[in-house]
Design an enzyme around this catalytic site. Sequence first.
Site, PDB file in Angstrom:
ATOM      1  CE  LYS A 113      -4.210  -2.032   1.772  1.00 57.73           C
ATOM      2  NZ  LYS A 113      -3.784  -3.444   1.923  1.00 57.73           N
TER       3      LYS A 113
HETATM    4  C1  LIG Z   1      -4.328  -4.526   1.194  1.00 51.72           C
HETATM    5  C2  LIG Z   1      -3.538  -5.773   1.057  1.00 51.72           C
HETATM    6  C3  LIG Z   1      -3.895  -6.781   0.124  1.00 51.72           C
HETATM    7  C4  LIG Z   1      -5.136  -6.699  -0.743  1.00 51.72           C
HETATM    8  O1  LIG Z   1      -5.063  -5.706  -1.741  1.00 51.72           O
HETATM    9  P1  LIG Z   1      -6.410  -5.186  -2.453  1.00 51.72           P
HETATM   10  O2  LIG Z   1      -5.996  -4.034  -3.284  1.00 51.72           O
HETATM   11  O3  LIG Z   1      -7.328  -4.780  -1.331  1.00 51.72           O
HETATM   12  O4  LIG Z   1      -6.953  -6.312  -3.256  1.00 51.72           O
HETATM   13  C5  LIG Z   1      -3.081  -7.899   0.039  1.00 51.72           C
HETATM   14  N1  LIG Z   1      -1.996  -8.043   0.819  1.00 51.72           N
HETATM   15  C6  LIG Z   1      -1.624  -7.103   1.721  1.00 51.72           C
HETATM   16  C7  LIG Z   1      -0.434  -7.346   2.568  1.00 51.72           C
HETATM   17  C8  LIG Z   1      -2.372  -5.934   1.860  1.00 51.72           C
HETATM   18  O5  LIG Z   1      -2.001  -5.015   2.765  1.00 51.72           O
END
Ligand SMILES: *Cc1c(COP(=O)(O)O)cnc(C)c1O
Length: 517
Positions: A113
């Site tokens: 993120k």
């Molecule tokens: C947020 C997150 C995901 C999922 O991503 P999306 O965009 O919500 O599909 C997967 N793995 C980790 C470690 C995350 O923080």
Amino acid sequence: MKYFSTRGCEQELSFEETVLTGLAPNGGLYIPSEIPQLPANWKTEWANYSFVELSVAVLSLYIDEAEMPRDDLKELVTRTYAGFRHPDVTPLRKLDDKTFVLELWHGPTWAFKDVALQCLGNLFEYFLKRRNAKHAAAGDQKSEKLTVVGATSGDTGSAAIYGLRNKANISIFILHPKGRVSPVQEAQMTTVTDANVHNIAVKGTFDDCQDIVKALFSDREFNATHRLGAVNSINWARILAQTVYYFSAYFQAAKQLDIADPEIQFVVPTGNFGDILAGYYAKRMGLPVSAKMGVATNANDILARFWKTGRYEKVDGDAPEPIADGKQATKDASGVHETLSPAMDILVSSNFERLLWYLAYEAEGSREKACNTLDSWMASMKSDGRVQVPVKVLEAARRDFCADRVSDDETLSTIRSHFLSSTSYVVDPHTAVGLTAAERMAKANPPSTVQVVLSTAHPAKFSEAVSLALKDSAQFDFDRDVMPEEFKGLLQKERRVIDVERPDIQLVKDVVEQHVV
Ligand SMILES: *Cc1c(COP(=O)(O)O)cnc(C)c1O
């Protein structure tokens, strides 16, 4: 480039308005008025670009130069990725002849993120500063500010805090359930002591926190006074920033394999469908992605069920599956399964609405009809918790994607097998969900296809699952093999956190009013 809402197209917004607004007032998500196509010479021209140069090239296609001069964009993107620990920002790592992982966790909070939230924070700041400079030049006293409020069970909160810390004209308030986030995640959030960052530890559950945030957003007066901003992945800028690493992966794979046109299948551990949706945009722009994109879910499998049945449905009637050590997987009050890959524990996938819009558009041929269809689909999601799409729409979805669900047991066994393999690579449980699904999906691919699994977090962030998987391996030592140096001091650092004794909206409002800039 203009943007419009998936649920109604009469009004078009600029990129700046889209980013500052987040969610459309009619509940829809903003999408670009068209998907721009890659320039004819992209493959040769971009092949040796750095990650920053690739970002400028891709983002330029979605942001008019009149809205943001290219030099400003370049400066902003350079600043955004300067703090990443790897020179390639999102390096591609080979596990075996057919499998790569795209490491997306070299940013400040060690999870994917960061790639988008570092960029979003800088965009917020850039647009607010420019607006305020205009006000000052016009001699008015107005000063525009943004108050970001969010609830987190861990990952989003820390990445948002690191994206917005110390940004002018922005305050950020992140609610977490006291004592219910992992120690590393709690430390990552609460050791950020910049004056504009406020962690609120609520005595209650994650759902309590989320309910309070929802109530704040729907409180018109409070929202108008403080101009609340959202940082969840419904914000278009997050999707856009993520498209870049699909291009980066393509060029890195071409170099490592020493072939001009690699045939790639991307497999993505998926929760809210933001990460994989960025890959769909990259493909629609013209990135050659020969194989179907792989959606990998955990027991919260609303997407895997959609690709099976064409029904997008909040909860299935299945009994909870048994997980590791014979324990039963638990469901919380809202019906979410608590799994070993908690960042993917969702009931519905907020960004899936964007894909559904494109599928409806393909079936119906007009923007207006697609928006009307989406409006009615989302209304039935709200009233009945489900929608069944026509066969034609499901077929279109199956043309571009495949999907699979992975259990906690399989997740643990994949962590083990990669640790014990000749490359001995430790993966986090989310990445392990992707690797497990990829292995099954590979069976449908031609032999020339290689797989790129998106690695969404560093294993040290999810010590519970990693330790559970590797506890019987004598040669494994968590501190030595997984813990980065940077984490070791974190737990001892000074913290700042505001305790809220009950999940009560008024108490949280008081905190915001007391601390907002
Ligand atoms: C947020 C997150 C995901 C999922 O991503 P999306 O965009 O919500 O599909 C997967 N793995 C980790 C470690 C995350 O923080």
